[in-house]
Design a protein around this motif. Structure first.
Motif, short mmCIF file in Angstrom:
data_model
loop_
_atom_site.label_atom_id
_atom_site.label_comp_id
_atom_site.label_asym_id
_atom_site.label_seq_id
_atom_site.Cartn_x
_atom_site.Cartn_y
_atom_site.Cartn_z
N PRO A 137 27.03 -44.39 -107.58
CA PRO A 137 28.18 -44.78 -106.78
C PRO A 137 27.78 -45.13 -105.36
O PRO A 137 26.69 -44.75 -104.89
CB PRO A 137 29.05 -43.52 -106.80
CG PRO A 137 28.05 -42.40 -106.88
CD PRO A 137 26.94 -42.92 -107.77
N MET A 138 28.65 -45.83 -104.66
CA MET A 138 28.44 -46.06 -103.23
C MET A 138 28.53 -44.71 -102.53
O MET A 138 29.53 -44.01 -102.63
CB MET A 138 29.52 -47.01 -102.69
CG MET A 138 29.37 -47.32 -101.23
SD MET A 138 27.95 -48.43 -100.94
CE MET A 138 28.20 -48.80 -99.19
N PRO A 139 27.49 -44.29 -101.82
CA PRO A 139 27.52 -42.96 -101.20
C PRO A 139 28.52 -42.88 -100.06
O PRO A 139 28.64 -43.83 -99.27
CB PRO A 139 26.09 -42.77 -100.70
CG PRO A 139 25.53 -44.15 -100.57
CD PRO A 139 26.20 -44.97 -101.61
N THR A 140 29.20 -41.78 -99.98
CA THR A 140 30.13 -41.52 -98.87
C THR A 140 29.75 -40.25 -98.11
O THR A 140 30.28 -40.02 -97.04
CB THR A 140 31.57 -41.39 -99.39
OG1 THR A 140 31.64 -40.31 -100.33
CG2 THR A 140 32.03 -42.67 -100.07
N ALA A 141 28.86 -39.44 -98.68
CA ALA A 141 28.42 -38.20 -98.05
C ALA A 141 26.90 -38.21 -97.94
O ALA A 141 26.20 -38.91 -98.69
CB ALA A 141 28.88 -36.99 -98.86
N ILE A 142 26.38 -37.42 -97.01
CA ILE A 142 24.95 -37.46 -96.71
C ILE A 142 24.12 -37.07 -97.93
O ILE A 142 23.06 -37.66 -98.18
CB ILE A 142 24.62 -36.57 -95.49
CG1 ILE A 142 23.18 -36.78 -95.06
CG2 ILE A 142 24.93 -35.11 -95.76
CD1 ILE A 142 22.88 -38.16 -94.54
#
Length: 537
Positions: free
Chosen positions: A197-202
């Motif tokens: 997935p497109m990362p949203t968290a570090i």
């Protein structure tokens, strides 16, 4: 028409309308008189003088710019004002080499345009009379600029020296994009190929980089992928937002931020240490480009355009410039990643939209009233747009709403190249409101505005340090110390990530910063900040 040589000055006459204090190169105080009336000076309307007045201008110019006298806009200025300018502007590097010798001599132009003056120059040469104080001239002969400064005390504060004088005129371009230059992009084609997935968290971002490193996303059977690349101490390629995500410490190139009215040094905090330690772990796992701490822009930008796609993620101002038009659709902006606490912290850089030094009047100028009236025309919003981007009919045209928009460049020339050839720059003010009602941002700038508004502004973690002009004493207290401090921080940042020794060396590093005077430096910046805030009320 009277012409006064750039290198030879006539003895100053005794008749005129405005007495001006100045100093010779040797520091002797003299009184010179404004001779604008000798040329039929008019306090309003055009022309500014009824008899042609010649002035000499010096300063910097773009490498692509012709002699300013050959620019159509400059020729129109002469026709409108009856002030003829002999332009001595030089390419920036050439001018810098000659500037200090010129300023210390009697061979001064009447005006420095695109002056190239540092804050130290302004303080020094304003204080010794080489540059004339301008605030009274602005009040009397620059109604356009004076009105703007009344409405915008922050601009007035930015160009006012600690002695209360204004020695240079401003250049302002309020696009709202300079404070967020480090855009983080990721290869979405690789994410799709690996089912990520497109990362949203570090942590999701780190997982993606690890997958890029070991799962051959470019499919060539070789371990040639570069999961993450960046540059340190670059305008637009710094991993500052990763420090904020990994250590909850907002960071910028100056290692100086403002929060709640307090100036903070960033690179000696526990959050900074944690962020660096985490990046060292990433490096040890092969997630960070080995050349991130040594490459220049040419080498850096070439990595996105390699014959085989090898770049997984990067920081840069614009994706197309990094990876090229053929590959740009394979990348997307990540923006700000959630840290382990679920917060998003967008680090704010100290890049300023209010600049000083656009123009100065020197002690050699016998006609400062006429000169200031000439300069004031450039602050009309429509004229400021042309100063910045070029003439209406050449680079700009009105749309149906009456707003100036870019005319597309032709013949293989980019808009940026064309702009350097037809727009002289210099004193100008284009405010946020002007960008809505007078001139539209360039298409690329508008794209960046939209990205900043969506991905960065909502998560702004600090304030930028404002465009404060330090006093001579403050410059003495900070200049050498800041150079040494920033060099130490840059050296240790690279060494710690590569060698993983931040915890071992941290206490000694903090002590070294203290010995270099970091606390005194921040106290001095706080003092200047407080003065600026008082001047901006």
């Amino acid at each position: 028409m009277r012409h006064r040589s750039f290198f030879t000055r006539m003895a100053l006459g005794m008749s005129g309308v405005l007495l001006l204090a100045s100093c010779s190169a040797g520091g002797d105080t003299t009184k010179t008189e404004d001779k604008s009336a000798d040329f039929g000076f008019q306090t309003d309307g055009l022309p500014i003088v009824t008899d042609t007045l010649s002035l000499t201008f010096g300063g910097t110019k773009s490498a692509l710019a012709p002699d300013y006298a050959d620019m159509a806009l400059v020729q129109q200025w002469e026709a409108d004002t009856n002030i003829a300018i002999s332009w001595k502007n030089l390419p920036e590097q050439v001018y810098i080499e000659k500037k200090n010798l010129m300023l210390a001599s009697d061979d001064l132009p009447d005006v420095l345009y695109n002056s190239g003056l540092t804050d130290a120059d302004i303080v020094q040469y304003g204080g010794n009379g080489t540059l004339l104080p301008l605030e009274d001239l602005i009040e009397e002969y620059a109604p356009t600029l004076s009105g703007i400064l009344d409405d915008r005390p922050d601009i007035r504060a930015a160009i006012t020296a600690s002695d209360g004088h204004i020695y240079t005129l401003p250049s302002v371009e309020e696009l709202g994009i300079l404070q967020f230059p480090n855009f983080l992009y990721i290869n979405t084609a690789w994410l799709d190929a690996l089912g990520l997935p497109m990362p949203t968290a570090i942590e999701e971002y780190r997982d993606a980089l690890e997958a890029f490193a070991i799962q051959d996303p470019n499919g060539n059977g070789e371990a040639d992928e570069i999961p993450l690349s960046f540059r340190t101490d670059s305008f637009a390629a710094n991993p500052n937002d990763l420090i904020a995500a990994l250590g909850a410490q907002p960071e910028n190139n100056d290692h100086r931020i403002v929060r709640d009215g307090k100036v903070e040094f960033t690179a000696n905090t526990e959050g900074y240490r944690e962020g660096v330690a985490a990046l060292a772990d990433w490096h040890a796992d092969g997630l960070i480009d080995q050349e991130s701490f040594s490459q220049d822009d040419v080498a850096y930008l070439s990595k996105g355009k390699a014959d085989t796609a090898v770049l997984g993620s990067f920081f840069w101002w614009e994706a197309k410039e990094m990876v090229g038009a053929d590959r740009v659709d394979d990348y997307a902006l990540v923006g700000i990643l959630e840290n382990i606490d679920g917060d998003k912290l967008a680090s704010v850089a100290n890049n300023q939209e209010i600049s000083r030094g656009a123009m100065a009047i020197t002690r050699s100028n016998e006609y400062p009233s006429a000169t200031m009236r000439w300069a004031d025309r450039l602050f009309d919003p429509v004229m400021s747009a042309q100063v910045n981007w070029g003439p209406v009919g050449v680079t700009l045209e009105e749309d149906a709403a009456g707003v100036l928009v870019q005319i597309p460049a032709t013949g293989g020339e980019t808009e940026g190249e064309r702009r350097q050839k037809v727009a002289p720059g210099g004193p100008k003010i284009t405010t946020t409101e002007d960008f809505e009602t007078v001139v539209a941002p360039e298409p690329r700038a508008k794209e960046r505005q939209d990205l900043v508004t969506e991905f960065y502004v909502p998560f702004k973690a600090n304030e930028a340090y404002p465009p404060v002009m330090l006093s001579t004493e403050e410059l003495d207290q900070t200049s050498f110390a800041v150079t040494d401090i920033n060099a130490l921080v840059k050296e240790k940042f690279a060494a710690w990530i590569v060698n993983g020794t931040v915890d071992k060396e941290w206490d000694g590093y903090v002590s070294q910063l203290e010995s270099l005077g970091v606390d005194n430096v921040i106290a001095t910046y706080q003092q200047a900040y407080d003065r600026f805030q008082e001047g901006g009320e």
